[in-house]
Write an enzyme that holds these catalytic residues in place. Structure first.
Site, PDB file in Angstrom:
ATOM      1  N   ARG A  66      33.760  12.729   2.736  1.00  0.00           N
ATOM      2  CA  ARG A  66      33.374  11.318   2.128  1.00  0.00           C
ATOM      3  C   ARG A  66      32.795  11.292   0.672  1.00  0.00           C
ATOM      4  NH1 ARG A  66      30.702   7.763   6.260  1.00  0.00           N
ATOM      5  NH2 ARG A  66      30.697   6.415   4.589  1.00  0.00           N
ATOM      6  N   HIS A 116      21.674   1.170   3.824  1.00  0.00           N
ATOM      7  CA  HIS A 116      21.851   2.259   4.846  1.00  0.00           C
ATOM      8  C   HIS A 116      22.101   3.457   4.413  1.00  0.00           C
ATOM      9  CE1 HIS A 116      24.192  -1.078   7.718  1.00  0.00           C
ATOM     10  NE2 HIS A 116      22.739  -0.774   7.700  1.00  0.00           N
ATOM     11  N   CYS A 145      16.551  23.556   4.455  1.00  0.00           N
ATOM     12  CA  CYS A 145      15.415  22.874   3.899  1.00  0.00           C
ATOM     13  C   CYS A 145      14.391  24.290   3.290  1.00  0.00           C
ATOM     14  CB  CYS A 145      14.402  21.861   4.451  1.00  0.00           C
ATOM     15  SG  CYS A 145      13.130  21.364   3.502  1.00  0.00           S
ATOM     16  N   CYS A 148      10.663  23.739   3.907  1.00  0.00           N
ATOM     17  CA  CYS A 148      10.281  24.306   5.244  1.00  0.00           C
ATOM     18  C   CYS A 148      10.280  25.610   5.438  1.00  0.00           C
ATOM     19  CB  CYS A 148      11.134  23.206   6.358  1.00  0.00           C
ATOM     20  SG  CYS A 148      10.827  21.753   6.451  1.00  0.00           S
ATOM     21  N   SER A 196      31.703  -6.919   8.558  1.00  0.00           N
ATOM     22  CA  SER A 196      32.207  -7.538   9.696  1.00  0.00           C
ATOM     23  C   SER A 196      31.150  -8.435  10.611  1.00  0.00           C
ATOM     24  CB  SER A 196      32.577  -6.552  10.844  1.00  0.00           C
ATOM     25  OG  SER A 196      31.514  -5.350  10.826  1.00  0.00           O
TER      26      SER A 196
HETATM   27  C1  BJW Z   1      37.564  -6.923   3.576  1.00  0.00           C
HETATM   28  C2  BJW Z   1      38.704  -6.383   2.650  1.00  0.00           C
HETATM   29  C3  BJW Z   1      38.799  -6.929   1.584  1.00  0.00           C
HETATM   30  C4  BJW Z   1      38.483  -5.163   4.703  1.00  0.00           C
HETATM   31  N1  BJW Z   1      37.994  -8.061   1.067  1.00  0.00           N
HETATM   32  N2  BJW Z   1      37.012  -8.225   3.113  1.00  0.00           N
HETATM   33  C5  BJW Z   1      20.222  -6.494  17.150  1.00  0.00           C
HETATM   34  C6  BJW Z   1      21.208  -6.621  18.271  1.00  0.00           C
HETATM   35  C7  BJW Z   1      21.979  -5.763  18.782  1.00  0.00           C
HETATM   36  C8  BJW Z   1      21.893  -4.230  18.330  1.00  0.00           C
HETATM   37  C9  BJW Z   1      20.786  -4.101  17.342  1.00  0.00           C
HETATM   38  C10 BJW Z   1      20.180  -5.217  16.960  1.00  0.00           C
HETATM   39  N3  BJW Z   1      19.457  -4.643  16.075  1.00  0.00           N
HETATM   40  C11 BJW Z   1      19.622  -3.175  15.722  1.00  0.00           C
HETATM   41  C12 BJW Z   1      20.636  -2.995  16.836  1.00  0.00           C
HETATM   42  C13 BJW Z   1      21.346  -1.720  16.897  1.00  0.00           C
HETATM   43  C14 BJW Z   1      22.289  -1.449  15.760  1.00  0.00           C
HETATM   44  C15 BJW Z   1      23.166  -2.233  15.746  1.00  0.00           C
HETATM   45  O1  BJW Z   1      23.513  -2.891  14.932  1.00  0.00           O
HETATM   46  N4  BJW Z   1      23.981  -2.228  16.765  1.00  0.00           N
HETATM   47  C16 BJW Z   1      25.325  -2.990  16.683  1.00  0.00           C
HETATM   48  C17 BJW Z   1      26.607  -2.355  16.547  1.00  0.00           C
HETATM   49  C18 BJW Z   1      25.345  -4.102  17.835  1.00  0.00           C
HETATM   50  N5  BJW Z   1      21.311  -1.053  14.720  1.00  0.00           N
HETATM   51  C19 BJW Z   1      20.843  -0.157  14.183  1.00  0.00           C
HETATM   52  O2  BJW Z   1      20.599   0.937  14.993  1.00  0.00           O
HETATM   53  C20 BJW Z   1      19.881  -0.033  12.959  1.00  0.00           C
HETATM   54  N6  BJW Z   1      18.876   0.389  13.002  1.00  0.00           N
HETATM   55  C21 BJW Z   1      17.951  -0.315  13.462  1.00  0.00           C
HETATM   56  O3  BJW Z   1      18.116  -1.585  13.729  1.00  0.00           O
HETATM   57  O4  BJW Z   1      16.590   0.269  13.982  1.00  0.00           O
HETATM   58  C22 BJW Z   1      15.983  -0.488  14.880  1.00  0.00           C
HETATM   59  C23 BJW Z   1      16.434  -0.784  16.120  1.00  0.00           C
HETATM   60  C24 BJW Z   1      17.157   0.510  16.676  1.00  0.00           C
HETATM   61  C25 BJW Z   1      17.881   0.246  17.983  1.00  0.00           C
HETATM   62  C26 BJW Z   1      17.752  -0.879  18.649  1.00  0.00           C
HETATM   63  C27 BJW Z   1      17.056  -1.928  18.018  1.00  0.00           C
HETATM   64  C28 BJW Z   1      16.387  -1.855  16.843  1.00  0.00           C
HETATM   65  C29 BJW Z   1      20.566   0.925  11.655  1.00  0.00           C
HETATM   66  C30 BJW Z   1      21.929   0.655  11.420  1.00  0.00           C
HETATM   67  C31 BJW Z   1      22.909   1.727  10.513  1.00  0.00           C
HETATM   68  C32 BJW Z   1      24.245   1.254  10.403  1.00  0.00           C
HETATM   69  N7  BJW Z   1      24.646   2.553   9.735  1.00  0.00           N
HETATM   70  C33 BJW Z   1      26.152   2.533   9.464  1.00  0.00           C
HETATM   71  C34 BJW Z   1      26.685   4.010   9.271  1.00  0.00           C
HETATM   72  C35 BJW Z   1      26.451   4.598   8.280  1.00  0.00           C
HETATM   73  C36 BJW Z   1      27.150   5.946   8.318  1.00  0.00           C
HETATM   74  C37 BJW Z   1      28.120   6.067   7.185  1.00  0.00           C
HETATM   75  O5  BJW Z   1      28.148   5.337   6.514  1.00  0.00           O
HETATM   76  O6  BJW Z   1      28.641   7.188   7.529  1.00  0.00           O
HETATM   77  O7  BJW Z   1      26.457   2.031   8.311  1.00  0.00           O
HETATM   78  S1  BJW Z   1      27.250   1.589  10.775  1.00  0.00           S
HETATM   79  C38 BJW Z   1      28.471   1.403   9.736  1.00  0.00           C
HETATM   80  O8  BJW Z   1      28.618  -0.075   9.793  1.00  0.00           O
HETATM   81  C39 BJW Z   1      27.815   1.291   8.287  1.00  0.00           C
HETATM   82  C40 BJW Z   1      27.819   0.073   7.582  1.00  0.00           C
HETATM   83  O9  BJW Z   1      27.081   0.056   6.570  1.00  0.00           O
HETATM   84  C41 BJW Z   1      27.774  -0.730   8.727  1.00  0.00           C
HETATM   85  C42 BJW Z   1      28.218  -2.172   8.520  1.00  0.00           C
HETATM   86  O10 BJW Z   1      29.871  -1.989   8.441  1.00  0.00           O
HETATM   87  P1  BJW Z   1      30.675  -3.010   7.588  1.00  0.00           P
HETATM   88  O11 BJW Z   1      30.217  -2.753   6.153  1.00  0.00           O
HETATM   89  O12 BJW Z   1      30.559  -4.371   8.091  1.00  0.00           O
HETATM   90  O13 BJW Z   1      32.088  -2.638   7.717  1.00  0.00           O
HETATM   91  P2  BJW Z   1      33.140  -2.930   8.714  1.00  0.00           P
HETATM   92  O14 BJW Z   1      34.084  -1.907   8.774  1.00  0.00           O
HETATM   93  O15 BJW Z   1      32.696  -3.264   9.892  1.00  0.00           O
HETATM   94  O16 BJW Z   1      33.825  -4.335   8.322  1.00  0.00           O
HETATM   95  C43 BJW Z   1      34.423  -4.428   7.223  1.00  0.00           C
HETATM   96  C44 BJW Z   1      34.909  -5.925   6.996  1.00  0.00           C
HETATM   97  O17 BJW Z   1      35.714  -5.986   5.667  1.00  0.00           O
HETATM   98  C45 BJW Z   1      36.065  -6.357   8.048  1.00  0.00           C
HETATM   99  O18 BJW Z   1      35.513  -7.548   8.377  1.00  0.00           O
HETATM  100  C46 BJW Z   1      37.368  -6.478   7.095  1.00  0.00           C
HETATM  101  O19 BJW Z   1      37.923  -7.495   7.719  1.00  0.00           O
HETATM  102  C47 BJW Z   1      36.657  -6.610   5.762  1.00  0.00           C
HETATM  103  N8  BJW Z   1      37.501  -6.379   4.797  1.00  0.00           N
HETATM  104  N9  BJW Z   1      39.047  -5.426   3.534  1.00  0.00           N
HETATM  105  C48 BJW Z   1      37.156  -8.479   2.017  1.00  0.00           C
HETATM  106  N10 BJW Z   1      39.665  -6.398   0.551  1.00  0.00           N
END
Ligand code: BJW
Length: 251
Positions: A66, A116, A145, A148, A196
């Site tokens: 990536r 993120h 590391c 470490c 999303s």
């Molecule tokens: C276009 C387009 C164009 C296409 N023009 N549009 C509350 C409720 C439920 C669960 C939780 C909650 N709070 C926390 C959680 C747990 C969890 C979570 O959210 N889970 C859900 C799946 C439900 N969250 C976490 O764990 C977070 N930590 C946290 O809250 O700690 C405290 C805690 C922990 C556990 C429980 C409770 C509290 C950390 C989240 C970290 C996310 N990291 C990632 C991975 C990074 C790794 C990497 O990059 O390799 O980040 S996940 C991945 O998703 C990445 C992204 O930043 C993130 C969001 O994705 P994004 O950007 O929305 O992409 P897509 O692909 O999903 O969507 C793209 C959109 O674009 C689509 O809609 C297309 O239609 C559109 N599109 N082309 C305009 N040209």
């Protein structure tokens, strides 16, 4: 596509949240769309601390590929529009991105919070030494590391990315709260683009901004999971809509 421009008051504050869709037109795959990253790489293997513990080499191969791919891409018209918004609004603008590809910074935004993390930073999985800028690819196993090691401990370096189940940087969340507090009671626009609305806490920012009186806009190719919490939804590519939303002669 015709887009009615935003009407921004002279003292308006604008908070923008971007996601993977904003970089899609630069050639960077999204996560959850068809052909997205999670289709070929199960999230629990490559984007959780447990996955890293199980197979750090696999995780580094994923992030090395990536890194290379992101370095070969360039910012698109959507990124450029947000640079222009920052230039016009100054401290009344804040860009919160979930993207780790660095394209907003390369486009020229400076008021950016990468909530993120970043593909181009590496940190120790064990000690608290500051993360470092790093564009290298690690194909032959995870690097160790050195700090470490110097203290007789074995620890691996990891990408400085917030994986599922990990806490976001409290300083980032506090900077967002400070911006929203400053915008409260003033003309305030919150706009999310290319996301999303599935991942928290980012997907909840619309509620934080709404509670502070923001007018809320979503720009996305498809209705996001949290689309119902926005007052306005513009469906289509961010690379076309963002430049049209607040054109240079728009105020
Ligand atoms: C276009 C387009 C164009 C296409 N023009 N549009 C509350 C409720 C439920 C669960 C939780 C909650 N709070 C926390 C959680 C747990 C969890 C979570 O959210 N889970 C859900 C799946 C439900 N969250 C976490 O764990 C977070 N930590 C946290 O809250 O700690 C405290 C805690 C922990 C556990 C429980 C409770 C509290 C950390 C989240 C970290 C996310 N990291 C990632 C991975 C990074 C790794 C990497 O990059 O390799 O980040 S996940 C991945 O998703 C990445 C992204 O930043 C993130 C969001 O994705 P994004 O950007 O929305 O992409 P897509 O692909 O999903 O969507 C793209 C959109 O674009 C689509 O809609 C297309 O239609 C559109 N599109 N082309 C305009 N040209």
């Amino acid at each position: 596509m015709s887009v009615a421009p935003l009407r921004l008051a002279a003292d308006a504050h604008v908070l923008v949240l971007t996601g993977a869709g904003v970089s899609a037109e630069s050639g960077i795959p999204t996560f959850r769309d068809a052909g997205g990253l999670w289709e070929s790489h199960p999230v629990e293997q490559v984007a959780t601390p447990q996955g890293f513990q199980r197979d750090p080499g696999l995780v580094w191969r994923f992030y090395s590929a990536r890194r290379r791919a992101a370095l070969a891409c360039v910012p698109n018209a959507g990124h450029a529009a947000l640079v222009d918004w920052e230039r016009r609004l100054g401290e009344r603008f804040l860009l919160v991105t979930q993207n780790v590809d660095g394209l907003h910074l390369r486009a020229g935004n400076t008021r950016v919070i990468e909530i993120h993390g970043s593909l181009f930073r590496t940190r120790c999985a064990r000690c608290d030494r500051p993360s470092e800028h790093d564009e290298r690819a690690y194909e032959d196993g995870a690097p160790a590391c050195e700090r470490c090691a110097a203290q007789g401990r074995r620890a691996l370096l990891r990408p400085d990315i917030v994986w599922f189940g990990e806490l976001l940087d409290a300083r980032h969340l506090s900077a967002i709260d400070t911006f929203v507090a400053a915008a409260r009671g003033k003309p305030f626009v919150f706009l999310a683009a290319g996301t999303s609305g599935a991942v928290y806490p980012a997907a909840g920012l619309v509620d934080l901004a709404s509670d502070a009186g923001a007018e809320t806009w979503l720009v996305n190719a498809e209705p996001a999971e949290n689309v119902g919490r926005f007052a306005h939804f513009l469906q289509g590519p961010s690379g076309t809509i963002l430049p049209a939303l607040w054109p240079v002669d728009g105020r």
